[in-house]
Write a protein that holds these residues in place. Structure first.
Motif, PDB file in Angstrom:
ATOM      1  N   GLY A  76       0.084   3.172  -3.202  1.00 58.82           N
ATOM      2  CA  GLY A  76      -0.745   4.303  -2.718  1.00 58.82           C
ATOM      3  C   GLY A  76      -2.356   3.914  -2.972  1.00 58.82           C
ATOM      4  N   PHE A  77      -3.036   4.736  -2.676  1.00 60.16           N
ATOM      5  CA  PHE A  77      -4.566   4.505  -2.618  1.00 60.16           C
ATOM      6  C   PHE A  77      -5.224   4.862  -3.853  1.00 60.16           C
ATOM      7  CE2 PHE A  77      -3.645   4.209   1.800  1.00 60.16           C
ATOM      8  CZ  PHE A  77      -4.419   3.026   2.187  1.00 60.16           C
ATOM      9  N   SER A  78      -4.459   5.886  -4.475  1.00 61.70           N
ATOM     10  CA  SER A  78      -5.247   6.282  -5.904  1.00 61.70           C
ATOM     11  C   SER A  78      -6.845   6.801  -5.515  1.00 61.70           C
ATOM     12  CB  SER A  78      -5.110   5.413  -7.103  1.00 61.70           C
ATOM     13  OG  SER A  78      -3.528   4.901  -7.198  1.00 61.70           O
ATOM     14  N   GLU A 133     -15.880  -0.786  -3.532  1.00 64.61           N
ATOM     15  CA  GLU A 133     -15.539   0.455  -3.550  1.00 64.61           C
ATOM     16  C   GLU A 133     -16.623   1.442  -3.900  1.00 64.61           C
ATOM     17  OE1 GLU A 133     -13.303   4.091  -3.289  1.00 64.61           O
ATOM     18  OE2 GLU A 133     -12.564   2.084  -2.691  1.00 64.61           O
ATOM     19  N   LEU A 162       0.835  -1.039  -0.021  1.00 69.11           N
ATOM     20  CA  LEU A 162      -0.127   0.110  -0.104  1.00 69.11           C
ATOM     21  C   LEU A 162       0.872   1.391   0.030  1.00 69.11           C
ATOM     22  CD1 LEU A 162      -2.715  -1.013   2.525  1.00 69.11           C
ATOM     23  CD2 LEU A 162      -3.038  -0.904   0.043  1.00 69.11           C
ATOM     24  N   ARG A 190     -10.041   2.967   7.290  1.00 67.83           N
ATOM     25  CA  ARG A 190     -10.863   2.939   6.153  1.00 67.83           C
ATOM     26  C   ARG A 190     -11.242   1.219   6.325  1.00 67.83           C
ATOM     27  NH1 ARG A 190      -7.829   5.431   1.465  1.00 67.83           N
ATOM     28  NH2 ARG A 190      -6.893   6.493   3.326  1.00 67.83           N
ATOM     29  N   ALA A 215     -11.303  -2.683   5.425  1.00 67.31           N
ATOM     30  CA  ALA A 215     -10.471  -3.491   4.704  1.00 67.31           C
ATOM     31  C   ALA A 215     -10.930  -5.006   4.695  1.00 67.31           C
ATOM     32  CB  ALA A 215      -9.081  -3.569   5.412  1.00 67.31           C
ATOM     33  N   PHE A 265      -5.122   2.898   8.680  1.00 61.14           N
ATOM     34  CA  PHE A 265      -5.636   3.485   7.582  1.00 61.14           C
ATOM     35  C   PHE A 265      -7.150   4.066   7.603  1.00 61.14           C
ATOM     36  CE2 PHE A 265      -2.338   0.551   5.790  1.00 61.14           C
ATOM     37  CZ  PHE A 265      -1.438   1.354   5.359  1.00 61.14           C
ATOM     38  N   ARG A 303      -8.968   5.782  -3.622  1.00 58.71           N
ATOM     39  CA  ARG A 303      -9.788   4.648  -2.937  1.00 58.71           C
ATOM     40  C   ARG A 303      -9.823   4.939  -1.611  1.00 58.71           C
ATOM     41  NH1 ARG A 303     -10.245   0.398  -6.932  1.00 58.71           N
ATOM     42  NH2 ARG A 303     -11.199  -0.764  -5.357  1.00 58.71           N
ATOM     43  N   ARG A 304     -11.220   4.442  -1.253  1.00 61.60           N
ATOM     44  CA  ARG A 304     -11.714   4.812   0.200  1.00 61.60           C
ATOM     45  C   ARG A 304     -11.716   3.382   0.788  1.00 61.60           C
ATOM     46  NH1 ARG A 304     -16.338   8.893   1.233  1.00 61.60           N
ATOM     47  NH2 ARG A 304     -15.340   8.806   3.047  1.00 61.60           N
ATOM     48  N   THR A 305     -11.166   2.252   0.078  1.00 58.43           N
ATOM     49  CA  THR A 305     -11.400   0.680   0.768  1.00 58.43           C
ATOM     50  C   THR A 305      -9.944   0.125   0.449  1.00 58.43           C
ATOM     51  OG1 THR A 305     -12.370   0.053  -1.215  1.00 58.43           O
ATOM     52  CG2 THR A 305     -13.922   0.787   0.451  1.00 58.43           C
ATOM     53  N   ILE A 306      -9.969  -0.697   1.575  1.00 58.52           N
ATOM     54  CA  ILE A 306      -8.589  -1.826   0.952  1.00 58.52           C
ATOM     55  C   ILE A 306      -9.216  -3.231   0.686  1.00 58.52           C
ATOM     56  CG2 ILE A 306      -6.568  -2.935   2.090  1.00 58.52           C
ATOM     57  CD1 ILE A 306      -6.525  -0.267   3.944  1.00 58.52           C
TER      58      ILE A 306
END
Length: 563
Positions: free
Chosen positions: A355-357, A449, A351, A387, A389, A385, A359-362
């Motif tokens: 990065g997350f680009s 997502e 990660l 958020r 997951a 984080f 995104r609000r989820t994992i």
């Protein structure tokens, strides 16, 4: 961050005079320090009689077990099976609640000179009853299955067992709809027709109440050869109840309160092995010891290997054999920690690199990850984080995952909106389990997502304050009486007190020194980023606890907030 206004605190809000009078009446009528009376009022206690019930809960105050649905039918069927010498299987689950439920039932049947078949599915097999194993049990001559911590959602498997000539008694606590499985008895406080006052029992709690009812009927019919002391079994009920994180209110609070007393005064072989090997300090079996020492070791077996050693440990009769089993569980717990750490670090590295680009989820997946630690890793990612997951791996050709949602969203609803891509799913607002085909992994990540977009409501973290307090009030008597407010956990947290301090110094790792108005130094811990130094006065919210260092007891402040 914010704080709750302390309900019942005489220094806040309207009705100060009336509240002060109630506090005085409780302090005088119950013989407790003024600080304890203020905390009791903050928690809804209004009379000395109510205070006495709260501070001294009695086993005699437990609810009637026959208020649980189908209790009479379940008790009658098990008595018949024992009298006829039928072969009985007790079928459980691999977590602390399921294992402790099995230990309770196994101990009771042993006293009746019954040796049951015991089946605990592995995590690879999956939770609940399975048709193939049910068929195996029929071939082995089993005529009665007692399912513990499972069965409420196994209507098809129970119907199949019945077609093979086997009856089933379900003793469970999981959510269920209006459809009841075709078992002889479905004993579950979450049934819509249940009259039992405490809806949120753990499975071990339901099992204990079943045994109370069974003992009552067998004793009344003269079927018990000797008195069976169920109070001795409350250590097991405590492990399962705390492990399943049910609210420590009502019947749960009574069971765990007396269970901790039994554990601290008359430890059985399994706990004595922990005390003798100094895994736990004598006299300090509390919610910390349960949550961070005992329960992780019970859970570790089912997470990384066979769950049977955990059951053998809890039912051990001799300290020597318990010590050997404890050593094995210690190794499994270390292995669990290693696997958990490795997976977590691998995901965090990925990660950090990618990065997350936006995104609000994992959503992460890898076939090499061990299924038993996915939920713990997901929880850590969610906390780290901030958020939701979901961590997924492959088990027997099917991809299975565990998810955590955290505050501000309903994870179960988000998962349900993606159900067309899933083989199975289940859970609740904060945690879930899923299974899906490999070709749907990427599609699920995108759908999840989208499901989460706009559904997360940011919340300010609040710290509830029971009452303001002075350091002079933290006497030996008060610290002892604070423990009378326990057991602490969900539904009954440790009291948070507000203190005015002259200064506070927090080291980078959280170790804290607090200076009071008389220049006395108090040890504490404050989980904050980096060091903190404040002179000239501050306000802290802290939970005082007793700790031990070099054989000496001292007051330690678990600091929740600094203002």
């Amino acid at each position: 961050m914010g704080k709750d206004s302390p309900r019942g605190d005489p220094h806040h809000g309207a009705g100060e005079e009336r509240t002060a009078r109630i506090i005085h009446e409780i302090a005088e009528g119950s013989g407790v320090p003024h600080l304890i009376a203020r905390i009791l009022v903050a928690r809804g206690v209004r009379t000395p009689d109510e205070a006495h019930v709260f501070l001294r809960p009695r086993l005699a105050d437990l609810s009637d077990p026959f208020l649980l649905p189908d209790m009479d039918r379940g008790v009658t069927r098990l008595i018949e099976a024992v009298a006829r010498g039928e072969r009985i299987c007790i079928w459980g689950d691999y977590d602390a609640d399921g294992i402790s439920s099995l230990a309770l039932m196994s101990n009771f049947l042993t006293r009746l000179e019954v040796v049951p078949v015991i089946h605990i599915p592995t995590r690879e097999e999956g939770y609940g009853l399975h048709v193939d194993k049910v068929e195996d049990l029929a071939k082995e001559g089993v005529s009665l299955i007692v399912s513990l911590d499972c069965g409420s959602s196994n209507g098809a498997e129970i119907a199949h067992a019945r077609s093979l000539g086997m009856d089933t008694i379900v003793i469970d606590h999981h959510e269920m709809g209006s459809e009841v499985p075709p078992a002889v008895a479905v004993i579950n406080p979450k049934r819509q027709d249940s009259r039992f006052p405490t809806r949120d029992l753990a499975a071990c709690g339901v099992t204990f109440f079943f045994l109370l009812g069974l003992r009552r009927v067998m004793h009344g019919k003269g079927l018990i050869p000797a008195h069976i002391n169920l109070k001795r079994e409350l250590d097991l009920v405590t492990v399962g109840t705390v492990g399943d994180m049910v609210p420590l209110t009502g019947d749960n609070r009574i069971l765990v309160r007396h269970g901790m007393e039994v554990m601290n005064t008359k430890p059985r072989a399994w706990l004595k092995s922990m005390l003798d090997s100094r895994v736990i300090s004598k006299g300090l079996v509390n919610e910390f010891a349960l949550g961070f020492i005992i329960i992780p070791r019970i859970n570790a077996a089912g997470r990384v290997a066979s769950p049977h050693p955990a059951l053998d440990f809890l039912v051990a009769r001799e300290t020597g054999s318990a010590l050997n089993l404890l050593a094995h569980l210690q190794k499994l717990n270390s292995l669990r920690q290693q696997r958990e750490k490795k997976i977590h670090e691998e995901i965090v590295t990925s990660l950090s690199r990618e990065g997350f680009s936006g995104r609000r989820t994992i959503v992460v997946f890898d076939e090499k990850w061990h299924a038993g630690v996915l939920g713990i890793v997901a929880q850590k990612l969610t906390e780290q984080f901030e958020r939701p997951a979901i961590v997924i791996t492959r088990v027997n050709g099917v991809w299975k995952g565990s998810g955590r949602g955290g505050e501000g969203m309903d994870l179960f609803e988000a998962i349900r909106s993606t159900s067309s891509l899933l083989l199975k799913y289940g859970g609740h607002k904060y945690a879930c389990g899923i299974s899906l085909k490999e070709e749907n992994l990427a599609l699920f990540a995108e759908a999840f997502e989208k499901a989460v977009e706009g559904s997360i409501t940011p919340r300010r973290r609040t710290v509830h304050v029971d009452t303001a307090a002075g350091f002079d009030e933290l006497t030996a008597e008060v610290m002892e009486r604070l423990e009378d407010l326990g057991p602490f956990g969900i539904g009954n947290p440790r009291p948070n007190l507000s203190f005015e301090v002259a200064g506070i110094s927090v080291a980078p790792k959280g170790y804290t020194k607090v200076t009071d108005g008389d220049n006395r130094i108090w040890d504490g811990f404050y989980a904050t980023k980096g060091a903190l130094q404040r002179e000239g006065g501050a306000r802290i919210i802290a939970s005082p606890v007793i700790k031990m260092r070099m054989g000496e007891r001292f007051i330690h402040l678990n600091i929740k907030e600094v203002e």
